[in-house]
Write a protein that holds these residues in place. Structure first.
Motif, PDB file in Angstrom:
ATOM      1  N   LEU A   1      25.392 -19.489  -7.582  1.00 19.25           N
ATOM      2  CA  LEU A   1      25.188 -19.680  -9.015  1.00 19.25           C
ATOM      3  C   LEU A   1      25.894 -18.625  -9.858  1.00 19.25           C
ATOM      4  O   LEU A   1      26.200 -18.863 -11.027  1.00 19.25           O
ATOM      5  CB  LEU A   1      23.682 -19.668  -9.339  1.00 19.25           C
ATOM      6  CG  LEU A   1      22.834 -20.743  -8.663  1.00 19.25           C
ATOM      7  CD1 LEU A   1      21.363 -20.534  -9.008  1.00 19.25           C
ATOM      8  CD2 LEU A   1      23.292 -22.135  -9.078  1.00 19.25           C
ATOM      9  N   HIS A   2      26.127 -17.452  -9.268  1.00 21.02           N
ATOM     10  CA  HIS A   2      26.685 -16.340 -10.035  1.00 21.02           C
ATOM     11  C   HIS A   2      28.044 -15.875  -9.492  1.00 21.02           C
ATOM     12  O   HIS A   2      28.426 -14.735  -9.653  1.00 21.02           O
ATOM     13  CB  HIS A   2      25.707 -15.157 -10.028  1.00 21.02           C
ATOM     14  CG  HIS A   2      24.381 -15.476 -10.642  1.00 21.02           C
ATOM     15  ND1 HIS A   2      23.331 -15.975  -9.913  1.00 21.02           N
ATOM     16  CD2 HIS A   2      23.954 -15.373 -11.923  1.00 21.02           C
ATOM     17  CE1 HIS A   2      22.287 -16.153 -10.717  1.00 21.02           C
ATOM     18  NE2 HIS A   2      22.641 -15.802 -11.936  1.00 21.02           N
ATOM     19  N   THR A   3      28.736 -16.741  -8.828  1.00 22.86           N
ATOM     20  CA  THR A   3      30.030 -16.385  -8.260  1.00 22.86           C
ATOM     21  C   THR A   3      31.021 -15.965  -9.345  1.00 22.86           C
ATOM     22  O   THR A   3      31.042 -16.551 -10.432  1.00 22.86           O
ATOM     23  CB  THR A   3      30.601 -17.577  -7.461  1.00 22.86           C
ATOM     24  OG1 THR A   3      31.945 -17.258  -7.061  1.00 22.86           O
ATOM     25  CG2 THR A   3      30.625 -18.836  -8.300  1.00 22.86           C
ATOM     26  N   PRO A   4      31.858 -14.948  -9.074  1.00 24.36           N
ATOM     27  CA  PRO A   4      32.867 -14.549 -10.060  1.00 24.36           C
ATOM     28  C   PRO A   4      34.054 -15.501 -10.129  1.00 24.36           C
ATOM     29  O   PRO A   4      34.871 -15.413 -11.046  1.00 24.36           O
ATOM     30  CB  PRO A   4      33.304 -13.165  -9.560  1.00 24.36           C
ATOM     31  CG  PRO A   4      33.087 -13.233  -8.079  1.00 24.36           C
ATOM     32  CD  PRO A   4      31.860 -14.076  -7.893  1.00 24.36           C
ATOM     33  N   VAL A   5      34.154 -16.377  -9.152  1.00 24.30           N
ATOM     34  CA  VAL A   5      35.272 -17.326  -9.136  1.00 24.30           C
ATOM     35  C   VAL A   5      35.202 -18.220 -10.373  1.00 24.30           C
ATOM     36  O   VAL A   5      34.168 -18.806 -10.695  1.00 24.30           O
ATOM     37  CB  VAL A   5      35.254 -18.187  -7.859  1.00 24.30           C
ATOM     38  CG1 VAL A   5      36.365 -19.235  -7.896  1.00 24.30           C
ATOM     39  CG2 VAL A   5      35.378 -17.306  -6.630  1.00 24.30           C
ATOM     40  N   GLY A   6      36.317 -18.287 -11.083  1.00 27.65           N
ATOM     41  CA  GLY A   6      36.386 -19.096 -12.294  1.00 27.65           C
ATOM     42  C   GLY A   6      36.095 -18.317 -13.555  1.00 27.65           C
ATOM     43  O   GLY A   6      36.297 -18.823 -14.650  1.00 27.65           O
ATOM     44  N   LYS A   7      35.655 -17.077 -13.413  1.00 29.47           N
ATOM     45  CA  LYS A   7      35.378 -16.245 -14.584  1.00 29.47           C
ATOM     46  C   LYS A   7      36.602 -15.394 -14.923  1.00 29.47           C
ATOM     47  O   LYS A   7      37.450 -15.113 -14.065  1.00 29.47           O
ATOM     48  CB  LYS A   7      34.174 -15.350 -14.322  1.00 29.47           C
ATOM     49  CG  LYS A   7      32.868 -16.127 -14.154  1.00 29.47           C
ATOM     50  CD  LYS A   7      31.695 -15.199 -13.953  1.00 29.47           C
ATOM     51  CE  LYS A   7      30.395 -15.992 -13.822  1.00 29.47           C
ATOM     52  NZ  LYS A   7      29.231 -15.109 -13.600  1.00 29.47           N
ATOM     53  N   SER A   8      36.683 -14.955 -16.168  1.00 29.03           N
ATOM     54  CA  SER A   8      37.797 -14.119 -16.604  1.00 29.03           C
ATOM     55  C   SER A   8      37.830 -12.822 -15.804  1.00 29.03           C
ATOM     56  O   SER A   8      36.792 -12.195 -15.570  1.00 29.03           O
ATOM     57  CB  SER A   8      37.649 -13.808 -18.096  1.00 29.03           C
ATOM     58  OG  SER A   8      38.578 -12.808 -18.492  1.00 29.03           O
ATOM     59  N   ILE A   9      39.028 -12.425 -15.405  1.00 26.09           N
ATOM     60  CA  ILE A   9      39.139 -11.193 -14.602  1.00 26.09           C
ATOM     61  C   ILE A   9      38.785  -9.964 -15.429  1.00 26.09           C
ATOM     62  O   ILE A   9      38.411  -8.925 -14.877  1.00 26.09           O
ATOM     63  CB  ILE A   9      40.555 -11.054 -14.004  1.00 26.09           C
ATOM     64  CG1 ILE A   9      41.606 -10.955 -15.108  1.00 26.09           C
ATOM     65  CG2 ILE A   9      40.855 -12.187 -13.041  1.00 26.09           C
ATOM     66  CD1 ILE A   9      42.996 -10.664 -14.566  1.00 26.09           C
ATOM     67  N   THR A  10      38.870 -10.055 -16.747  1.00 24.94           N
ATOM     68  CA  THR A  10      38.510  -8.918 -17.591  1.00 24.94           C
ATOM     69  C   THR A  10      37.003  -8.703 -17.625  1.00 24.94           C
ATOM     70  O   THR A  10      36.532  -7.641 -18.033  1.00 24.94           O
ATOM     71  CB  THR A  10      39.030  -9.110 -19.029  1.00 24.94           C
ATOM     72  OG1 THR A  10      38.477 -10.306 -19.579  1.00 24.94           O
ATOM     73  CG2 THR A  10      40.549  -9.180 -19.036  1.00 24.94           C
ATOM     74  N   SER A  11      36.232  -9.695 -17.198  1.00 22.72           N
ATOM     75  CA  SER A  11      34.768  -9.567 -17.198  1.00 22.72           C
ATOM     76  C   SER A  11      34.248  -8.956 -15.898  1.00 22.72           C
ATOM     77  O   SER A  11      33.048  -8.704 -15.765  1.00 22.72           O
ATOM     78  CB  SER A  11      34.120 -10.935 -17.419  1.00 22.72           C
ATOM     79  OG  SER A  11      34.354 -11.788 -16.298  1.00 22.72           O
ATOM     80  N   ILE A  12      35.137  -8.715 -14.935  1.00 20.48           N
ATOM     81  CA  ILE A  12      34.736  -8.176 -13.631  1.00 20.48           C
ATOM     82  C   ILE A  12      34.839  -6.654 -13.659  1.00 20.48           C
ATOM     83  O   ILE A  12      35.935  -6.102 -13.790  1.00 20.48           O
ATOM     84  CB  ILE A  12      35.599  -8.762 -12.500  1.00 20.48           C
ATOM     85  CG1 ILE A  12      35.485 -10.289 -12.483  1.00 20.48           C
ATOM     86  CG2 ILE A  12      35.187  -8.189 -11.158  1.00 20.48           C
ATOM     87  CD1 ILE A  12      36.421 -10.961 -11.487  1.00 20.48           C
ATOM     88  N   ASP A  13      33.720  -5.977 -13.558  1.00 25.57           N
ATOM     89  CA  ASP A  13      33.657  -4.516 -13.576  1.00 25.57           C
ATOM     90  C   ASP A  13      33.773  -4.011 -12.135  1.00 25.57           C
ATOM     91  O   ASP A  13      32.777  -3.944 -11.402  1.00 25.57           O
ATOM     92  CB  ASP A  13      32.350  -4.052 -14.214  1.00 25.57           C
ATOM     93  CG  ASP A  13      32.299  -2.542 -14.440  1.00 25.57           C
ATOM     94  OD1 ASP A  13      33.073  -1.822 -13.781  1.00 25.57           O
ATOM     95  OD2 ASP A  13      31.497  -2.099 -15.269  1.00 25.57           O
ATOM     96  N   LEU A  14      34.993  -3.669 -11.718  1.00 29.08           N
ATOM     97  CA  LEU A  14      35.229  -3.272 -10.329  1.00 29.08           C
ATOM     98  C   LEU A  14      34.467  -2.002  -9.961  1.00 29.08           C
ATOM     99  O   LEU A  14      33.928  -1.891  -8.859  1.00 29.08           O
ATOM    100  CB  LEU A  14      36.730  -3.072 -10.096  1.00 29.08           C
ATOM    101  CG  LEU A  14      37.621  -4.306 -10.333  1.00 29.08           C
ATOM    102  CD1 LEU A  14      39.065  -3.989  -9.986  1.00 29.08           C
ATOM    103  CD2 LEU A  14      37.128  -5.499  -9.524  1.00 29.08           C
ATOM    104  N   TYR A  15      34.437  -1.035 -10.866  1.00 32.86           N
ATOM    105  CA  TYR A  15      33.736   0.225 -10.580  1.00 32.86           C
ATOM    106  C   TYR A  15      32.243  -0.021 -10.359  1.00 32.86           C
ATOM    107  O   TYR A  15      31.646   0.509  -9.419  1.00 32.86           O
ATOM    108  CB  TYR A  15      33.940   1.214 -11.717  1.00 32.86           C
ATOM    109  CG  TYR A  15      33.171   2.513 -11.535  1.00 32.86           C
ATOM    110  CD1 TYR A  15      33.631   3.494 -10.649  1.00 32.86           C
ATOM    111  CD2 TYR A  15      31.983   2.743 -12.235  1.00 32.86           C
ATOM    112  CE1 TYR A  15      32.918   4.676 -10.463  1.00 32.86           C
ATOM    113  CE2 TYR A  15      31.266   3.923 -12.053  1.00 32.86           C
ATOM    114  CZ  TYR A  15      31.745   4.886 -11.175  1.00 32.86           C
ATOM    115  OH  TYR A  15      31.036   6.048 -10.987  1.00 32.86           O
TER     116      TYR A  15
END
Length: 292
Positions: free
Chosen positions: A71-85
C-alpha cells in the motif's frame, strides 16, 4: 550627459549578466520540474556482504521501511519525495544491519545495498534464551531464517553491562574467533560454560571430563597442550578416567581422576603430567585434598 563608450560597455555587460542569470534560473526551474515529473520505477535490494547466510530477507527490509509495503510502495511516486537519508537511518535500527546505502540510478530505480553483521558466537542465558554476539560485542537476535555453526557459550548473563563485562566480552570474541579458524576444536568443543566469576570451562564431544581454562586467554598455548594430553589419553584408552583437566595455571597441568579428591600438580610437559598422575594415584591415597 554625454554617453561614452565605457558607459555603453558597462550597460551591455549588465544586460548580458542579467540575461545569463535569467537563463540559469529558467534552466534550474526546468530541471526541478523535470525531477518532479520523474517517478520511482522499482526498488532493488542487494546484499553486498560475502556471508553464506541470510538473516534478513527482502520482504523484511521492505516492510521495515514501508509498513504494508503493497500500500505504501515508493514505486510510482516522485523521486523528490523519497528521503534517502531518513530511509538509511530507519533501516540502520535493525540490529542485523551493519550498513545500508540508498541511491537512485538514471532509470529511477531505488537501490538498497545492505551489509549484514557477522556473529562470532552464540550465547545462552541461564533461563534458556539465546542471542548471537558479533566482534563489536553487539547482541544480535536469533532468527529462524538461517542457522549458523558457531562456538556456543552457556550461562551468559545479559544484565546491565559493567566494567568487568568488557573483559568477558573480549575473551568470548577472542576464543570464538580462534575456534572458528580451528576445525578440530570446532568439532571437539561442544560448549563453553561461563561461571559466576567469568571463568571458562569446556565441555567436549569426546570424554567425560571438563576442561578448566579459568580466565586465561592464551588459547594457542592451552589448547596445544590439551591436544598433547589427548594423544596420550587415546594411546592409553584413558578418555573416561578423569573428571576434569585444569589448564588455568600457566606452568602446570592438573588432572583429577574420577571419584578422587586428590589433585596432583603436574609438570608443564603434558607427557610428564600424565605419568605423574598415574604413578602418584597408584602409590598414594591421601585422606584429604592437597592445596595448590
Amino acid at each position: 550627459m554625454k554617453i561614452t563608450r565605457s558607459h555603453i560597455t558597462r550597460i551591455l555587460t549588465i544586460i548580458l549578466w542579467f540575461a545569463l542569470a535569467s537563463g540559469i534560473v529558467v534552466v534550474l526551474v526546468s530541471a526541478v520540474q523535470k525531477e518532479r515529473i520523474k517517478k520511482c520505477t522499482a526498488v532493488s535490494i542487494d546484499f553486498i556482504d560475502q556471508h553464506n547466510y541470510r538473516m534478513l530477507d527482502e520482504q523484511e527490509i521492505l516492510n521495515s521501511l514501508w509498513p504494508s509495503y503493497s500500500l505504501h510502495t515508493p514505486v510510482g511516486k516522485s523521486i523528490t519525495s523519497i528521503d534517502l537519508y531518513h530511509l538509511e537511518q530507519q533501516l540502520s535500527r535493525n540490529p542485523w544491519i551493519l550498513s545500508a546505502n540508498f541511491f537512485l540510478d538514471h532509470n529511477q530505480v531505488l537501490h538498497i545495498d545492505v551489509e549484514q553483521r557477522e556473529p562470532v558466537a552464540r550465547l545462552f542465558t541461564p533461563d534458556g534464551n539465546s542471542v548471537y554476539m558479533d566482534k563489536d560485542f553487539n547482541m544480535l537476535p536469533i532468527k529462524s531464517t538461517d542457522m549458523i555453526s558457531l562456538p556456543v557459550f552457556t550461562n551468559f548473563y545479559t544484565g546491565t553491562p559493567n566494567a568487568s563485562d568488557s573483559a568477558l566480552f573480549k575473551r568470548i570474541v577472542s576464543l570464538s574467533t580462534y575456534m572458528i579458524t580451528q576445525p578440530f576444536w570446532m568439532a571437539q568443543i561442544e560448549q563453553v560454560n561461563i561461571d559466576a566469576n567469568g571463568n571458562f570451562e569446556l565441555t567436549t564431544q569426546i570424554g567425560d571430563h571438563a576442561i578448566r581454562l579459568g580466565k586465561r586467554s592464551d588459547w594457542e598455548a592451552m589448547l596445544t597442550k590439551l591436544k598433547s594430553i589427548y594423544r596420550l589419553m587415546n594411546e592409553e584408552n584413558g578418555w573416561t578416567k578423569y573428571s576434569f583437566i585444569d589448564l588455568q595455571f600457566k606452568d602446570q597441568v592438573v588432572c583429577v581422576k574420577k571419584n578422587s579428591l586428590y589433585e596432583i600438580k603436574d609438570s608443564v610437559s603434558p607427557i610428564l603430567a600424565q605419568d605423574s598422575v598415574q604413578q602418584t594415584v597408584n602409590r598414594q591415597s591421601p585422606p584429604e585434598k592437597n592445596k595448590l
